[in-house]
Enzyme design. Structure first.
Site, PDB file in Angstrom:
ATOM      1  N   ASP A 149      23.540  12.778 -21.925  1.00 10.75           N
ATOM      2  CA  ASP A 149      23.416  13.194 -23.328  1.00 10.75           C
ATOM      3  C   ASP A 149      24.811  13.256 -23.945  1.00 10.75           C
ATOM      4  O   ASP A 149      25.761  13.703 -23.280  1.00 10.75           O
ATOM      5  CB  ASP A 149      22.833  14.625 -23.436  1.00 10.75           C
ATOM      6  CG  ASP A 149      21.388  14.707 -22.978  1.00 10.75           C
ATOM      7  OD1 ASP A 149      20.765  13.652 -22.800  1.00 10.75           O
ATOM      8  OD2 ASP A 149      20.891  15.845 -22.793  1.00 10.75           O
ATOM      9  N   PRO A 189      14.976   5.491  -9.857  1.00 11.26           N
ATOM     10  CA  PRO A 189      15.410   6.184 -11.082  1.00 11.26           C
ATOM     11  C   PRO A 189      16.427   7.293 -10.769  1.00 11.26           C
ATOM     12  O   PRO A 189      17.426   7.439 -11.479  1.00 11.26           O
ATOM     13  CB  PRO A 189      14.103   6.773 -11.636  1.00 11.26           C
ATOM     14  CG  PRO A 189      13.019   5.965 -11.034  1.00 11.26           C
ATOM     15  CD  PRO A 189      13.505   5.517  -9.695  1.00 11.26           C
ATOM     16  N   CYS A 386       4.086  43.155 -31.296  1.00 12.87           N
ATOM     17  CA  CYS A 386       4.824  42.847 -32.526  1.00 12.87           C
ATOM     18  C   CYS A 386       3.870  42.391 -33.635  1.00 12.87           C
ATOM     19  O   CYS A 386       3.187  43.220 -34.218  1.00 12.87           O
ATOM     20  CB  CYS A 386       5.938  41.837 -32.235  1.00 12.87           C
ATOM     21  SG  CYS A 386       7.227  41.907 -33.473  1.00 12.87           S
ATOM     22  N   HIS A 511       8.753  44.220 -28.016  1.00 11.21           N
ATOM     23  CA  HIS A 511       8.313  43.171 -27.089  1.00 11.21           C
ATOM     24  C   HIS A 511       8.552  43.638 -25.652  1.00 11.21           C
ATOM     25  O   HIS A 511       9.531  43.216 -25.019  1.00 11.21           O
ATOM     26  CB  HIS A 511       9.109  41.885 -27.326  1.00 11.21           C
ATOM     27  CG  HIS A 511       8.757  41.166 -28.579  1.00 11.21           C
ATOM     28  ND1 HIS A 511       7.773  40.207 -28.639  1.00 11.21           N
ATOM     29  CD2 HIS A 511       9.248  41.268 -29.830  1.00 11.21           C
ATOM     30  CE1 HIS A 511       7.678  39.754 -29.873  1.00 11.21           C
ATOM     31  NE2 HIS A 511       8.563  40.380 -30.615  1.00 11.21           N
ATOM     32  N   GLU A 513       7.370  42.669 -23.019  1.00  9.55           N
ATOM     33  CA  GLU A 513       7.377  41.558 -22.049  1.00  9.55           C
ATOM     34  C   GLU A 513       8.802  41.111 -21.724  1.00  9.55           C
ATOM     35  O   GLU A 513       9.057  40.566 -20.657  1.00  9.55           O
ATOM     36  CB  GLU A 513       6.541  40.372 -22.570  1.00  9.55           C
ATOM     37  CG  GLU A 513       7.135  39.552 -23.720  1.00  9.55           C
ATOM     38  CD  GLU A 513       6.864  40.136 -25.093  1.00  9.55           C
ATOM     39  OE1 GLU A 513       6.524  41.346 -25.173  1.00  9.55           O
ATOM     40  OE2 GLU A 513       7.007  39.413 -26.102  1.00  9.55           O
TER      41      GLU A 513
END
Ligand code: GLN
Length: 544
Positions: A149, A189, A386, A511, A513
């Site tokens: 990249d 590859p 939320c 949140h 989590e």
């Protein structure tokens, strides 16, 4: 001790689990009591992840300090059982804005500012400073994107230069393709992709092979032959349902021992921290029963958008020794059926508990409200996170307080009943980046409420990421009609937790989590899973 560095790079394609590999390597080193932390570089020019679309980029993870970072940070924290901070997230945007600021301040007077040496030096200095400040034994550096990249090229070059003065191990993750028709694994590859990395002057010390099925010895031999890497340094990491098993899979291949030897590190394995992890993983296979939890959201097509929700449910299920089946339900599907109740029970009828997660924007909102009503009326355990809490308040206002078309001003600016509204200071905000209510905030919980029972604490701290708030103008009315306000900010100004009085239903503006870890599951999610198990048991009793 000088910090040692492990640089993790991905070849061939994105999405092959670099974050899990980085987290797993960090974990196995932490089993040897080394202080380790991953730093992540992302090449995009966004300053942070806060303005990205979860559909494109997956979940935006939020740190205690309010940093909006790549979802890999969720894995770092969940594996390491530690909290990270914003400085460990380096983006192209942060690097260039710093460099341009320095240039304007005249820090480069007389020079034309170049990628080499100015940007590369900047990166190396920054990394070394963080490692020193944090007194790390080992810093892992995960490079986002793929080798080749344009975006991460200068960063890889900086890592090559770092290796000239510091001890650096390079780990390349690649993918071994499998031709189904021929029934054969192919390395070509991977070989070509590896050549890209070698052209940049880096020969990896280890190659981790992601693949569908176990890589066979001839594959290892072939890669070893083409890459000058000894065969035992080619690590198999084929698909596996349980991400938390990867550290153990690596250790079974002696990856821990080889890494320590290469880094000249001599600590012995801390048996108790290793056993703790191993015990949790092994306990899973002993779970007999299964519960079904519905997640009703709007970014369902890309499960990565809800990565932390999924993991928090998984952690809680581990803790309660139960198998978990998560049903990902597109909320718009709950808007289609004219006979609302029939439509709901067709889709949700089979679930033991329902969760509405966070989100932004109008699409799918009415379906979520329908799901919340269905959970409340049928006494199905429910949590709202939320946006889920905000809609829990809207549903209550509409259906119990009879405030017709009550809404959040996020979805209907002209609603007569603005149950959820922008805070005054948010109304003045025009900039979008890092301007939400972000990071860890404390809440105080009311005694004798579900929230208090869940946390068993008066003051709790959870992470936040939102602009809208419960509108206190409706506080009294909703309470009078039975909604329990079980937690507020310490200054009593903002609502943090609300709950139903007749069944397990609780919403939080935060949140939870984001703080859940495999070794330290979120109490909020654990209570939810317990309620789901209880609901399932009750249903079964009634059947008998
Ligand atoms: N869109 C809502 C807000 O901005 C909820 C955000 C969320 O769920 N994270 O307040």
């Amino acid at each position: 001790m000088n910090t040692k560095y492990i640089v993790v790079l991905g070849s061939l394609m994105s999405g092959i689990g670099k974050g899990i590999v980085t987290s797993s390597i960090a974990k196995i080193l932490s089993f040897y009591d080394y202080k380790v932390m991953p730093l992540k570089f992302d090449g995009y020019l966004n300053y942070d992840c806060g303005t990205m679309n979860p559909f494109r980029h997956g979940e935006v993870f939020v740190l205690n300090d309010g940093g909006e970072v790549d979802m890999d940070f969720g894995n770092y924290e969940r594996f390491l059982n530690k909290e990270s901070s914003s400085k460990f997230s380096m983006t192209g945007g942060k690097i260039f804005s710093d460099i341009i600021k320095q240039e304007r301040e005249g820090k480069f007077l007389g020079y034309d500012v170049q990628f080499i040496p100015h940007i590369t030096n900047y990166i190396i200095k920054k990394i070394k400073n963080i490692a020193k400040e944090e007194q790390l034994d080992i810093m892992l550096i995960e490079i986002g994107g793929t080798v080749g990249d344009i975006e991460n090229n200068y960063f890889i070059e900086a890592m090559r230069q770092l290796s000239l003065s510091e001890q650096v191990i390079f780990i390349n993750i690649t993918y071994i393709t499998e031709l189904k028709k021929v029934g054969e694994q192919k390395t070509k590859p991977a070989q070509l992709a590896l050549r890209n990395l070698m052209e940049l002057g880096i020969t990896p010390n280890y190659i981790i092979c992601r693949s569908e099925s176990k890589i066979n010895e001839s594959i290892k031999q072939k890669i070893s032959f083409f890459s000058n890497i000894k065969e035992e340094a080619i690590i198999d990491d084929h698909d596996n349902d349980n991400i938390y098993e990867v550290p153990l899979i690596f250790m079974r291949q002696n990856f821990d021992k080889m890494l320590l030897q290469d880094l000249h590190l001599t600590n012995q394995l801390n048996q108790s921290s290793y056993n703790k992890w191993k015990y949790i993983i092994e306990s899973k296979s002993k779970a007999l029963d299964k519960i079904k939890v519905a997640v009703v959201g709007k970014y369902i097509k890309l499960h990565d958008s809800y990565a932390s929700i999924k993991e928090a449910l998984v952690h809680a299920a581990y803790k309660e020794h139960i198998n978990l089946d998560i049903g990902w339900i597109e909320s718009e599907d709950l808007e289609k059926d004219k006979d609302k109740n029939k439509g709901m029970s067709n889709i949700l009828g089979d679930y033991d508990a329902i969760l509405v997660p966070g989100g932004f924007g109008k699409r799918g909102i009415e379906g979520m409200i329908n799901a919340i009503e269905y959970a409340r009326v049928n006494k199905i355990p429910f949590i709202g996170i939320c946006l889920g809490m905000q809609l829990m308040a809207v549903e209550y206002a509409r259906n119990i307080c009879k405030l017709e078309n009550a809404n959040s001003t996020e979805f209907d600016e002209n609603t007569k009943y603005k149950i959820i509204d922008l805070m005054e200071e948010q109304k003045k905000t025009t900039m979008k980046g890092a301007t939400m209510r972000l990071g860890a905030w404390q809440a105080k919980l009311k005694k004798d409420t579900l929230a208090y029972n869940i946390y068993n604490l008066e003051i709790v701290s959870e992470r936040h990421r939102h602009r809208y708030e419960f509108n206190n103008e409706y506080l009294e009315m909703l309470q009078r009609n039975g909604l329990i306000i079980s937690g507020t900010t310490l200054d009593n100004v903002l609502v943090e937790f609300i709950e139903w009085k007749d069944s397990f239903g609780i919403g939080t503006q935060s949140h939870p989590e984001l703080k859940s870890k495999l070794e330290n599951p979120s109490p909020f999610f654990t209570a939810f899973i317990k309620a789901a198990i209880k609901n399932k048991d009750n249903k079964q009793k009634h059947k008998i």
